[in-house]
Design an enzyme around this catalytic site. Sequence first.
Site, PDB file in Angstrom:
ATOM      1  CE  LYS B  45      -3.890   2.404   1.250  1.00 15.00           C
ATOM      2  NZ  LYS B  45      -5.114   2.518   0.464  1.00 15.00           N
ATOM      3  CB  CYS B 134      -3.334   7.941  -6.683  1.00 11.42           C
ATOM      4  SG  CYS B 134      -4.773   8.161  -5.643  1.00 11.42           S
ATOM      5  CE  LYS B 172      -1.101   1.066  -9.910  1.00 14.19           C
ATOM      6  NZ  LYS B 172      -1.564   0.454  -8.654  1.00 14.19           N
TER       7      LYS B 172
END
Lengths: 447, 417
Positions: B45, B134, B172
């Site tokens: 996480k 995100c 990412k």
Amino acid sequence: MTQNYLENLATERSETAITDYKPRFTDLQAVAEANRCLYCHDAPCIQVCPTEINIPEFIHRIASGNLKGSARTILDSNILGLSCASVCPVEVLCVGSCVYNHMQIKPIEIGRLQRYATEYAYEKGIQFYKKGPDTGKKVALIGAGPASLACAAQLAIMGHNPVIFERHTLPGGLNTTGVAPYKLRADTSLREVAYIQEIGVEIRTGVAVGSDVSFADLEAQYDAIFIGAGLGPDSFLDVPGEDKEGVFGALEVIEALKLTQFPAEKYPNAVVVGGGNTALDVVRELRKLGVPNVTMVYRRGEAQMSGYAHEMAAARQEGVQFQFLALPVEYVGEAHVSAVRCVKMALGEPDASGRRSPEPVAGSEFELPANLVALATGQGKLTELFGKISQLELNRGRVVVNAVGQTSNPKYFAGGDCVNGGKEVVNAAAEGKHAAFGIDAYLKEGN
Amino acid sequence: MADLTSNLAGIKSPNPFWLASAPPTNSGDQIMRAFEAGWGGAVWKTLGDPIVNVSSRYGGMDYNGTKMAGFNNIELITDRPLEVNFKEMAEVKKRFPNHAVISSLMVETKAEWKEIIKRSVDAGCDGLELNFGCPHGMCERGMGSAVGQEPKVLEEITSWAVEYSSVPVIVKLTPNVSEIVPPGLAAMRGKAHAVSLINTIKSVIGVDLDRMVPLPYVGGKSSNGGYCGPAVKPIALRMVGDLARHPQFNIPISGIGGVSNWRDAAEFILMGATNVQVCTAVMHYGFRIVEDMIEGLSNYMDEKGFKTIDEMVGLASRNFTEWGELDLNFKVVADIDASKCIECQLCYIACWDGAHQCIHLHEHDTRVPYVDQEHCVGCNLCSLVCPVPGCISMKEIDQGKGFMNWKQYQEQLAAQA
């Protein structure tokens, strides 16, 4: 003030001890089942429904959470959608035609989904219909069974003034007095009657047309008349001993256990005569009420039975015994029947109906112990009653109607068992509604 | 038996199934239970300056009774102290030395990147994943997708990380861009060792019809979240394929986006991914799903004759091309197998109302529809709506014409003019 017939219904009734064989779905079950529906185009289930309910549409609405719209979809096609949901032989109608059967996948439980949606509307008190603008026309309807109720509801929506005459103290016809309680109870039938009363349908119970009120009076006071009188009383076999205590017609027994406390414990041995669905209803009911020995006696073989195979399978599972190829020849006993003397039968040549007709086998008589005998060998016709209506054409006791439900006497229309000889509630509902359109056209022509 | 071991830019794991950076990898305890269940790797996480989360945080999109066909969240990065996370990371590595443990990171300044990378490497992680994806909350503070949407910034921060790290660096990527290639190439220029994609898609999962508030509900308000789950797989496959087939792009890809079973994983690998990461399916069903993923992929590889994952990588993306390269003369038509038809007529109504009006009904005798194959355009719709597998097949028709793509067609038209 509209009569609330539920108040006239006894609270202590044998039928309330009989469990519902297709209980109402929970919310979760209903949505899960509704989501399985493939939403077919021009769906086969609609095509086999006599009232042509748009089944995929009402199921789609359950899945989307539009329960009000679902109930409306059902009731728009069939105002008796609540009772039909439970009474219909769905296995041979909508469910039997579900395309899932072709995939060897369990078909959609359409009846239970219909029950779920219609009960929702009833519980929420949602009335979709109201009386149309008054046309000033009055229509008398004979008999408060499904045919008349469906006809009257549609007439009221059209603005006519329907008045139903019912000889029984309770309305609803066989829905109230004759449907097996594991399918439908009398209170539910009366709730449905109340829903139809609300639309603007007047019901007068305890009034027998032909004796309490004459056809001439009806003709004088009403612009049109609908005959939804059903069939006559249970047929008997005309064999010695039929007047003994304990020998009943099947509908007598069913009515007794639906409307009163039926003393099943008095009858350890019951014999039900007949091979149709009424016979199957009675044997199953007696077993459910705890009668230990219930035997169905039928003069033909199992293959020739007119009762539905799924009902037969259920009866067998519930411990009913079967005596095929046997016919009662005498009810034995003192004042009260104690046994049924039967003769064995053999199948001979096919008769007019194409079924091989049974012939007695000489010297084959035997006795079955019985303290209760129920005759489910059909209902008589109302030939005598209908004979009082001028120019009314009958065919083997059935009222003959044209494409719009009109009889040979133009003022009279008809539908339901008295026309079709005894079919399902849904047939009566369809025929009654259909006739309402015929009556409407007739009344408009008269203007 | 196929060899399922995986090697992504030097990061080895017993199989190609990793847990994506998300709630299932929030703690060492969860990750150790996941490894015991069979997962090959886990991306922690995301770590950064601990934040404060809101309640509620997740939303699901159900479809016809299927729960969570799509899923979104407005949860941020870890809300647990960094020292606790790193302590647990070290313990996981100690107990599972052969499993891949990736430290997912999101901080702002160069100094912060240096510091957090050092702590990650010291904790024993096998690789880093830079969270530039995100799309909620953190991007408002200049992190997450705010970085992934700016190739130059992405390249620069990647180059810092690579400079500070002694373990491979995975970038990412966010799908919230019009084209995925520019950020992919920027990651390469920054010397990233691999990319992972897709992160979640900016979304509103639904609206509360009673309270008139979007979902998930937070005290009378809501905010956009990140969309993921089975419904995003097609978007992810496209983006993975776009990078995999690009001639200048040549670093490994970790595929993410709606992977729920071995079939999905095989599709991602065939489209160019070296391994896959999973989140929503685990949030829905737990770590146990990996057992079938391992067994199913292994069986598939045996059936197709693949000995290693590497043999599969990119076999489909090489056939992923521009529309203009497709053969205009290739022709299929729908063919209904009447013996399998259940007579639902869904193909008929779909073709009639929704496509090209080439399926018709007989007037009598049968409910089985028939195809006007002369006019059928071969769109597939009928075969897609048909509930019976194999009932409607798309039959290849040899038109006796050779290959011709759009460019050649234009040339032919010009020659005729």
